[in-house]
Design a protein around this motif. Structure first.
Motif, PDB file in Angstrom:
ATOM      1  N   ASP A  89      -9.123   2.861   0.177  1.00  0.00           N
ATOM      2  CA  ASP A  89      -9.041   3.590   1.442  1.00  0.00           C
ATOM      3  C   ASP A  89     -10.354   3.345   2.186  1.00  0.00           C
ATOM      4  O   ASP A  89     -11.403   3.866   1.799  1.00  0.00           O
ATOM      5  N   GLU A  90     -10.291   2.535   3.228  1.00  0.00           N
ATOM      6  CA  GLU A  90     -11.527   2.167   3.930  1.00  0.00           C
ATOM      7  C   GLU A  90     -12.086   3.316   4.772  1.00  0.00           C
ATOM      8  O   GLU A  90     -13.213   3.240   5.253  1.00  0.00           O
ATOM      9  N   ASN A  94     -11.081  -8.610  -3.185  1.00  0.00           N
ATOM     10  CA  ASN A  94      -9.793  -9.198  -2.792  1.00  0.00           C
ATOM     11  C   ASN A  94      -9.103  -8.334  -1.733  1.00  0.00           C
ATOM     12  O   ASN A  94      -8.471  -8.843  -0.809  1.00  0.00           O
ATOM     13  N   ALA A  95      -9.271  -7.018  -1.868  1.00  0.00           N
ATOM     14  CA  ALA A  95      -8.604  -6.101  -0.936  1.00  0.00           C
ATOM     15  C   ALA A  95      -9.319  -6.020   0.400  1.00  0.00           C
ATOM     16  O   ALA A  95      -8.675  -5.949   1.452  1.00  0.00           O
ATOM     17  N   THR A  96     -10.661  -6.016   0.367  1.00  0.00           N
ATOM     18  CA  THR A  96     -11.423  -5.687   1.582  1.00  0.00           C
ATOM     19  C   THR A  96     -12.271  -6.838   2.114  1.00  0.00           C
ATOM     20  O   THR A  96     -12.772  -6.757   3.228  1.00  0.00           O
ATOM     21  N   PRO A 104       0.831  -1.206   0.000  1.00  0.00           N
ATOM     22  CA  PRO A 104       0.000   0.000   0.000  1.00  0.00           C
ATOM     23  C   PRO A 104       0.869   1.261   0.000  1.00  0.00           C
ATOM     24  O   PRO A 104       1.960   1.262   0.567  1.00  0.00           O
ATOM     25  N   GLU A 149      -6.150  -0.042  -4.877  1.00  0.00           N
ATOM     26  CA  GLU A 149      -5.881   0.324  -3.488  1.00  0.00           C
ATOM     27  C   GLU A 149      -7.161   0.956  -2.951  1.00  0.00           C
ATOM     28  O   GLU A 149      -7.718   1.857  -3.582  1.00  0.00           O
ATOM     29  N   GLY A 165      -5.621  -4.972  -3.512  1.00  0.00           N
ATOM     30  CA  GLY A 165      -6.190  -6.238  -3.970  1.00  0.00           C
ATOM     31  C   GLY A 165      -6.081  -6.359  -5.473  1.00  0.00           C
ATOM     32  O   GLY A 165      -5.855  -5.371  -6.187  1.00  0.00           O
ATOM     33  N   LEU A 225      -3.990   1.359   4.057  1.00  0.00           N
ATOM     34  CA  LEU A 225      -4.792   1.167   2.847  1.00  0.00           C
ATOM     35  C   LEU A 225      -4.742  -0.303   2.449  1.00  0.00           C
ATOM     36  O   LEU A 225      -3.769  -0.994   2.720  1.00  0.00           O
ATOM     37  N   LYS A 226      -5.792  -0.761   1.790  1.00  0.00           N
ATOM     38  CA  LYS A 226      -5.872  -2.166   1.394  1.00  0.00           C
ATOM     39  C   LYS A 226      -5.626  -2.300  -0.110  1.00  0.00           C
ATOM     40  O   LYS A 226      -6.176  -1.523  -0.888  1.00  0.00           O
ATOM     41  N   ARG A 250     -17.387 -10.134   6.147  1.00  0.00           N
ATOM     42  CA  ARG A 250     -16.256 -10.198   5.212  1.00  0.00           C
ATOM     43  C   ARG A 250     -15.740 -11.614   5.052  1.00  0.00           C
ATOM     44  O   ARG A 250     -15.688 -12.366   6.015  1.00  0.00           O
TER      45      ARG A 250
END
Lengths: 162, 774
Positions: free
Chosen positions: B636-637, B746-748, B459, B634, B467, B464-465, B773
């Motif tokens: 940003d949650e 995939n990321a979150t 990241p 990427e 995926g 940040l995630k 999730r």
């Protein structure tokens, strides 16, 4: 109908005098009064960059400049950047990289890129993308445009060093 | 466009062996390039005629209203105003459906879309138009037209429009229910179904079943050039129209129908076009400009839309709701799939739900499948084609579900696609047998790519995630349509190539290269030109990924005719039988005699009859195109913002005529798909008024939003084209939304079921699904 104002400006190196109405934008003046239709209209409110010109060294959206504001200014449009019988390196690189598809945004991109390279002869990819973020292209995905500008910068640097 | 089974059977097979080309595959400078980088190229709005008037269109402020009266007297009295038109100036057309552009249109509805008659059906619907001596006067006159409306309740989405008791847009509309006509007024124009096998058995065999409902917003093609038309209605009643269109002949036909005139009275001069993506296959302004010219005493009239008018008054593509239920055995084999999809057509029937029903599962072998599609009218602009119409929304749904199945089974997502991928000899969900396609090749190439083989990037900021996601897309190119070209050999050895196919992104050079390859010349020896409707035979629209394919076949055939004539001319010169004369690589020879194409052209001269050829064809081959995309994102949650980090698009293009422009189509299609995935949608208020009709508020991707897009060309030649061409323009927009959604998952760990995946929608999904999730 409002009274027209006489305006003197230097456009692409030539002294020009034109009459324009107070509400007319520089874009309207270029396209409808002076018939320099290389400068394009995509949105008429400063969102797309198709109408970009260089005014006293500053990149502007000509749709957001009034025609009367051109008084005494030097303006460069897409019609004015190529040498006689040739192309500007940016124009040449746009062709070599196939950096245009429909071509409507191309004049604005080339003018914007010229303004960038005038200020910053060796931009990074990120700087090119940042500078050109005010120009919208819907055909290319920007990949080949960015490559063309970076390549033109290299060519121009070599020409300067000669 | 789909290929009917019967037509497919009679398609001509051309054997395409491994061939070496001289011109095809090279990257010459496009012939129209210099004019386009110097500002000399003339687009529609660049037309300037002596005495030209400026036209503007008055548009409805309501989403749905009855027009009680229109009073234009004050507008007409304004100094400088020369003419006003309303729907009263248009004939009421029969309710007849005909093929237009890539789709079908009911002539009465087309006319009512150009100028509303009894009702306005969306915010932005054209009601009247004026022509005046200045743009300012025209705009002022619009304010003086007094339209009395009776506002009616509106429906914006297909779901709203399908509810019992929903306001009805078109009182005469009845549902075409699997071929039978319904009895009650409705907003559901049609219900179609594709099915095969036994769904119940298929789901019973499944080890895992995923069922989800997806919704997508209205998106616009977003071409940078607004619609424009300039018309002169001559005193001899001949009408000349300068316009930016994807098909000059098709525009002529539409104008002729709307004005109820023979086509020979109308000449359409195609100007350079500033993008279309399907949106410029239907007409809006052309008849209006022509009528204004007539009513103003035959003066030229130019009408150009503002950007708001482009958003509010021209066809975007459908919003949709799509339910997908899919089951898979533990080995990854998809055992059953059921899809129900409703596409909003806007004010008049004609959503691309049919294309969507094909796209959604055609990349896969499906034994047990049922797809139901509904075409629904809504109080939004009548949709027009948009690059693989219906495909992006459909693939967003199906590719998300396939990805989720793979995740649940612990199978690599590309392996999942390899297991189920369609290949030659399989039968499509919509009927036809599949010819040679390169789908599995795109999957393999994607799997072997440096991108897929590389680890995920770290990241950019801690927290940040990141995926990775993949998705595939299928698109059936329009199998043909009509293409006509004329070829003239000049006495300096160059060749004029006269075509009628709009060049929207480099097709002049692609046609010139195919002719140069055929004749053994250089691309620069060919002078391609796109001419008006009086000067070349009929050409269908540049759409459906058809031009390089279909017009390319016409060009090749014309080239073969030129070769034959050159052999005959050489035979006369040498006094031998033409059968003994060979032609290869631009050299004509017989025994000891040799002559180059250019030298023979000079000898033939102008005095002995030109060497010319005119060809018109309507090929009926097929050119299915397939693509597989990989994306790293990427997320940003905290904000819901998704950034594209890396993008690779693999596509079977058949044969790349000009690889740079093929890459350009792939990159551009991917970029549009990313915009659709992340940002773009029409936003309406409760009254159905469009709130974001500007390029600032309807934000399309900028250079800063995107990385370089790696285009990977796979060439599995199309057996129905002499050089193996497949249409390349549309399929690259099909996979991006699904690929991005899968990367976000995939990321979150959260599955997105809404387009666009804007910060707002991503945050909503994170908050509501956060606990589930995976």
């Amino acid at each position: 109908m409002a009274n027209k104002t006489a305006v003197q400006a230097t456009i692409n190196g030539e002294d020009v005098e034109f009459l324009c109405e107070p509400h007319q934008s520089l874009l309207e003046v270029l396209r409808d009064v002076l018939r320099l239709t290389g400068t394009k209209e995509g949105c008429n409110n400063g969102n797309c960059g198709a109408c970009n010109v260089i005014l006293d060294g500053v990149l502007v959206n000509s749709c957001l400049v009034l025609g009367v504001e051109a008084q005494g200014k030097r303006i460069t449009t897409i019609e004015g950047i190529a040498p006689p019988h040739g192309l500007h390196p940016l124009q040449q690189k746009f062709l070599e990289h196939a950096a245009l598809q429909c071509g409507i945004c191309t004049p604005g991109f080339i003018i914007s890129a010229k303004a960038l390279l005038d200020h910053k002869p060796h931009p990074s990819e990120h700087e090119v993308r940042h500078w050109l973020a005010g120009n919208l292209c819907r055909c290319t995905g920007y990949d080949k445009i960015v490559r063309a500008v970076l390549d033109a910068a290299d060519v121009m640097a070599v020409e300067v060093s000669k | 466009m789909e290929t009917p089974v019967a037509e497919q059977a009679k398609a001509t097979e051309v054997s395409v062996e491994e061939r070496h080309y001289n011109i095809i595959g090279t990257r010459p400078i496009r012939h129209d390039g210099a004019d386009k980088v110097t500002g000399k190229a003339l687009y529609g709005a660049d037309v300037r005629l002596n005495g030209m008037l400026y036209g503007k269109v008055l548009r409805s402020p309501h989403a749905h209203a009855r027009i009680l009266s229109i009073d234009v007297s004050r507008a007409l009295a304004l100094p400088g105003v020369k003419a006003v038109v309303t729907s009263a100036d248009l004939a009421t057309l029969d309710s007849v459906v005909s093929r237009v552009g890539e789709g079908a249109v009911n002539w009465r509805y087309l006319s009512n879309n150009i100028l509303a008659s009894d009702k306005v059906l969306y915010h932005g619907h054209a009601v009247a138009a004026v022509a005046a001596t200045s743009l300012n006067a025209a705009n002022e006159a619009l304010n003086l037209i007094d339209v009395q409306y009776e506002p009616l309740p509106c429906v914006i989405t297909a779901v709203q429009a399908m509810r019992p008791g929903a306001p009805i847009l078109l009182q005469e509309l009845r549902t075409n229910e699997l071929g039978a006509r319904g009895e009650i007024p409705t907003n559901i124009a049609s219900h179609d179904q594709n099915m095969r096998g036994d769904l119940e058995r298929g789901f019973a065999e499944a080890a895992v079943i995923v069922e989800r409902e997806f919704t997508t917003g209205i998106v616009h093609q977003g071409y940078i050039e607004p619609h424009t038309a300039t018309a002169v209605w001559g005193t001899d009643d001949q009408i000349t129209i300068w316009t930016s269109t994807q098909g000059a002949h098709d525009a002529r036909r539409q104008v002729a129908e709307v004005l109820q005139l023979p086509v020979s009275r109308i000449k359409v001069i195609p100007m350079e076009i500033g993008g279309g993506f399907g949106g410029k296959t239907v007409i809006y302004l052309e008849p209006v400009a022509a009528l204004l010219s007539w009513k103003s005493g035959n003066r030229p009239v130019q009408v150009t839309m503002s950007r708001f008018e482009v958003f509010a008054g021209t066809g975007p593509t459908s919003s949709s709701v799509i339910k997908v239920k899919m089951g898979s055995a533990s080995d990854g084999r998809i055992t059953a799939a059921q899809v129900t999809m409703a596409y909003a057509a806007g004010a008049f029937p004609g959503s691309p739900v049919g294309g969507a029903m094909s796209v959604i599962l055609n990349a896969y072998r499906m034994e047990n499948v049922q797809i139901d599609g509904y075409d629904v009218v809504t109080n939004t602009p009548r949709v027009a084609a948009y690059r693989a119409p219906g495909g992006t929304n459909a693939a967003f749904a199906s590719e998300s579900v396939i990805d989720e199945l793979a995740c649940k089974l612990g199978i690599d997502p590309l392996e999942m696609r390899r297991i189920n991928g369609a290949k030659e000899g399989d039968r499509r969900v919509d009927g036809p047998l599949i010819r040679r396609i390169g789908y599995l090749e795109t999957v393999e190439k994607a799997r072997a790519s440096a991108h897929y083989q590389s680890p995920l990037p770290a990241p950019s900021t801690p927290g940040l995630k990141v995926g990775r996601g993949v998705a595939s897309g299928w698109w059936g190119n329009w199998p043909g349509g009509t293409s006509s070209v004329s070829v003239i050999v000049n006495n300096d050895g160059t060749v004029n190539l006269i075509e009628g196919s709009t060049d929207i992104g480099g097709s002049r050079v692609a046609m010139a290269m195919q002719l140069a390859e055929t004749l053994g010349l250089q691309a620069a020896d060919i002078k391609p030109m796109v001419v008006d409707t009086d000067s070349v035979g009929y050409n269908d629209v540049t759409a459906g990924s058809r031009t390089t394919y279909s017009t390319g076949i016409a060009v090749h055939k014309a080239g073969l005719s030129i070769i034959q004539q050159m052999r005959e001319r050489a035979a006369q010169l040498w006094d031998v039988e033409s059968a003994s004369v060979d032609y290869a690589d631009g050299v004509i020879s017989s025994k000891d005699n040799h002559i180059g194409f250019k030298e023979l052209a000079r000898k033939v001269g102008d005095g002995d009859g030109n060497v010319v050829a005119s060809i018109s064809i309507s090929p009926n081959g097929d050119g299915v195109a397939l693509a597989t995309h990989i994306v790293d994102v990427e997320v940003d949650e905290e904000t819901g913002k998704v950034q594209i980090l890396r993008y690779t698009a693999v596509q079977d293009v058949g044969t790349a005529i000009h690889p740079a422009y093929v890459e350009g189509q792939i990159q551009g299609g991917a970029a549009q798909g990313i915009g659709w995935a992340l940002n773009e949608e029409y936003v309406y208020d409760q009254q159905g008024r469009l709130l974001n009709g500007s390029l600032l508020d309807y934000s399309i991707p900028t250079a800063l939003d995107l990385p370089m897009i790696e285009a990977v060309i796979v060439e599995v030649p199309n057996p129905t084209h002499p050089f193996g061409v497949r249409g390349v323009g549309e399929v690259p927009i099909v996979p991006p939304a699904g690929a991005v959604a899968n990367a976000i998952a995939n990321a979150t760990g959260v599955r997105m079921t809404v387009l666009p995946m804007s910060p707002q929608h991503v945050l909503e999904a994170l908050w509501t699904q956060g606990n589930e999730r995976v």
